[in-house]
Design an enzyme around this catalytic site. Sequence first.
Site, PDB file in Angstrom:
ATOM      1  N   GLY A  48      33.267  29.322  40.177  1.00  0.00           N
ATOM      2  CA  GLY A  48      32.645  30.619  39.906  1.00  0.00           C
ATOM      3  C   GLY A  48      32.425  30.964  38.451  1.00  0.00           C
ATOM      4  O   GLY A  48      31.506  31.710  38.119  1.00  0.00           O
ATOM      5  N   GLU A 104      38.013  33.091  34.215  1.00  0.00           N
ATOM      6  CA  GLU A 104      37.740  33.331  35.639  1.00  0.00           C
ATOM      7  C   GLU A 104      36.424  34.087  35.810  1.00  0.00           C
ATOM      8  O   GLU A 104      35.967  34.758  34.871  1.00  0.00           O
ATOM      9  CB  GLU A 104      38.863  34.210  36.228  1.00  0.00           C
ATOM     10  N   ASP A 105      35.862  34.015  37.001  1.00  0.00           N
ATOM     11  CA  ASP A 105      34.666  34.816  37.292  1.00  0.00           C
ATOM     12  C   ASP A 105      35.044  36.261  37.607  1.00  0.00           C
ATOM     13  O   ASP A 105      34.442  37.197  37.088  1.00  0.00           O
ATOM     14  CB  ASP A 105      33.851  34.197  38.439  1.00  0.00           C
ATOM     15  N   ASP A 108      40.245  39.874  41.815  1.00  0.00           N
ATOM     16  CA  ASP A 108      40.112  40.685  43.019  1.00  0.00           C
ATOM     17  C   ASP A 108      41.516  41.120  43.443  1.00  0.00           C
ATOM     18  O   ASP A 108      42.059  42.083  42.901  1.00  0.00           O
ATOM     19  CB  ASP A 108      39.402  39.800  44.054  1.00  0.00           C
ATOM     20  N   PHE A 156      31.122  43.560  47.018  1.00  0.00           N
ATOM     21  CA  PHE A 156      31.058  42.103  46.937  1.00  0.00           C
ATOM     22  C   PHE A 156      29.844  41.712  46.114  1.00  0.00           C
ATOM     23  O   PHE A 156      28.720  42.076  46.438  1.00  0.00           O
ATOM     24  CB  PHE A 156      31.009  41.445  48.315  1.00  0.00           C
ATOM     25  N   ASP A 163      29.493  33.293  44.085  1.00  0.00           N
ATOM     26  CA  ASP A 163      28.842  32.920  45.343  1.00  0.00           C
ATOM     27  C   ASP A 163      29.285  33.770  46.518  1.00  0.00           C
ATOM     28  O   ASP A 163      30.325  34.436  46.480  1.00  0.00           O
ATOM     29  CB  ASP A 163      29.185  31.469  45.692  1.00  0.00           C
ATOM     30  N   ARG A 169      24.752  31.493  43.520  1.00  0.00           N
ATOM     31  CA  ARG A 169      25.371  31.287  42.200  1.00  0.00           C
ATOM     32  C   ARG A 169      24.336  31.258  41.083  1.00  0.00           C
ATOM     33  O   ARG A 169      24.651  31.566  39.932  1.00  0.00           O
ATOM     34  CB  ARG A 169      26.123  29.940  42.162  1.00  0.00           C
TER      35      ARG A 169
HETATM   36  P1  IMP Z   1      41.935  36.840  43.714  1.00  0.00           P
HETATM   37  O1  IMP Z   1      42.996  35.815  43.773  1.00  0.00           O
HETATM   38  O2  IMP Z   1      41.878  37.677  44.970  1.00  0.00           O
HETATM   39  O3  IMP Z   1      41.963  37.698  42.471  1.00  0.00           O
HETATM   40  O4  IMP Z   1      40.630  35.994  43.834  1.00  0.00           O
HETATM   41  C1  IMP Z   1      39.625  35.873  42.967  1.00  0.00           C
HETATM   42  C2  IMP Z   1      38.616  34.903  43.562  1.00  0.00           C
HETATM   43  O5  IMP Z   1      38.035  35.438  44.765  1.00  0.00           O
HETATM   44  C3  IMP Z   1      37.493  34.722  42.601  1.00  0.00           C
HETATM   45  O6  IMP Z   1      37.704  33.628  41.737  1.00  0.00           O
HETATM   46  C4  IMP Z   1      36.296  34.541  43.513  1.00  0.00           C
HETATM   47  O7  IMP Z   1      36.107  33.164  43.828  1.00  0.00           O
HETATM   48  C5  IMP Z   1      36.626  35.276  44.787  1.00  0.00           C
HETATM   49  N1  IMP Z   1      35.983  36.622  44.821  1.00  0.00           N
HETATM   50  C6  IMP Z   1      36.605  37.823  44.841  1.00  0.00           C
HETATM   51  N2  IMP Z   1      35.719  38.840  44.873  1.00  0.00           N
HETATM   52  C7  IMP Z   1      34.494  38.267  44.857  1.00  0.00           C
HETATM   53  C8  IMP Z   1      33.153  38.818  44.842  1.00  0.00           C
HETATM   54  O8  IMP Z   1      32.881  40.029  44.854  1.00  0.00           O
HETATM   55  N3  IMP Z   1      32.154  37.888  44.815  1.00  0.00           N
HETATM   56  C9  IMP Z   1      32.357  36.551  44.793  1.00  0.00           C
HETATM   57  N4  IMP Z   1      33.589  36.003  44.794  1.00  0.00           N
HETATM   58  C10 IMP Z   1      34.656  36.857  44.818  1.00  0.00           C
HETATM   59 MG    MG Z   2      34.236  31.892  45.309  1.00  0.00          MG
END
Ligand code: IMP
Ligand code: MG
Length: 183
Positions: A48, A104-105, A108, A156, A163, A169
């Site tokens: 991402g 990181e992208d 969340d 989202f 993605d 992407r």
């Molecule tokens: P976390 O461990 O829940 O903080 O996860 C983060 C990962 O979840 C990111 O690196 C993304 O791959 C995915 N993710 C979370 N929210 C989104 C979103 O709105 N769009 C796309 N990918 C997301």
């Molecule tokens: Mg992803």
Amino acid sequence: MYDYKNNEAIEKVLIDSETIENRVKEIARDIDRDFADKRLVMVGILKGSFIFFGDLVRNLTIPAEIEFMKVSSYGSGTVSFGEIKVSLDIGREDLSECDLLVVEDIIDSGKTLSKLVPHLAKRARSVKTCTLLDKPERREVDFSTDYCGFTIPDEFVVGYGLDYDEKYRTLPDVCILSPKVYL
Ligand code: IMP
Ligand code: MG
């Protein structure tokens, strides 16, 4: 400007490419300043962050080394710690004199980085994090990042590397995905 008119999956553009470009330059200047006397190793979290990562490193003026990791909170990986799996690790053993900046992208739930950072901190001299996007409303575990592009609402989003099911992407802007796609 990219034309989304015929793309029903896209609800709207949340952050356009010009706004992203300007913010990326600001973050690069902060990193230049903060890592001037360090041994910076930029660690991109695949997939991402790949576009953000590329734009960010091109805007740095200090020397930086490049590594990648692939991490997921599910599936089968080669190394596993906590609840996350590493399917691609940093391509070198000794990080003891390296100052890592994990890119990181999006943050969340916070689970990925809150597990990954302590693991890397055992290997490296220092570890900081940089995310393009942060969705604090979604946080399940306490985690705050050192650098953040934009704080966004609980939507989202796709594009600029992010993605949904491996799609979107390549869109140039960060866009809100239409709920029609996943409901
Ligand atoms: P976390 O461990 O829940 O903080 O996860 C983060 C990962 O979840 C990111 O690196 C993304 O791959 C995915 N993710 C979370 N929210 C989104 C979103 O709105 N769009 C796309 N990918 C997301
Ligand atoms: Mg992803």
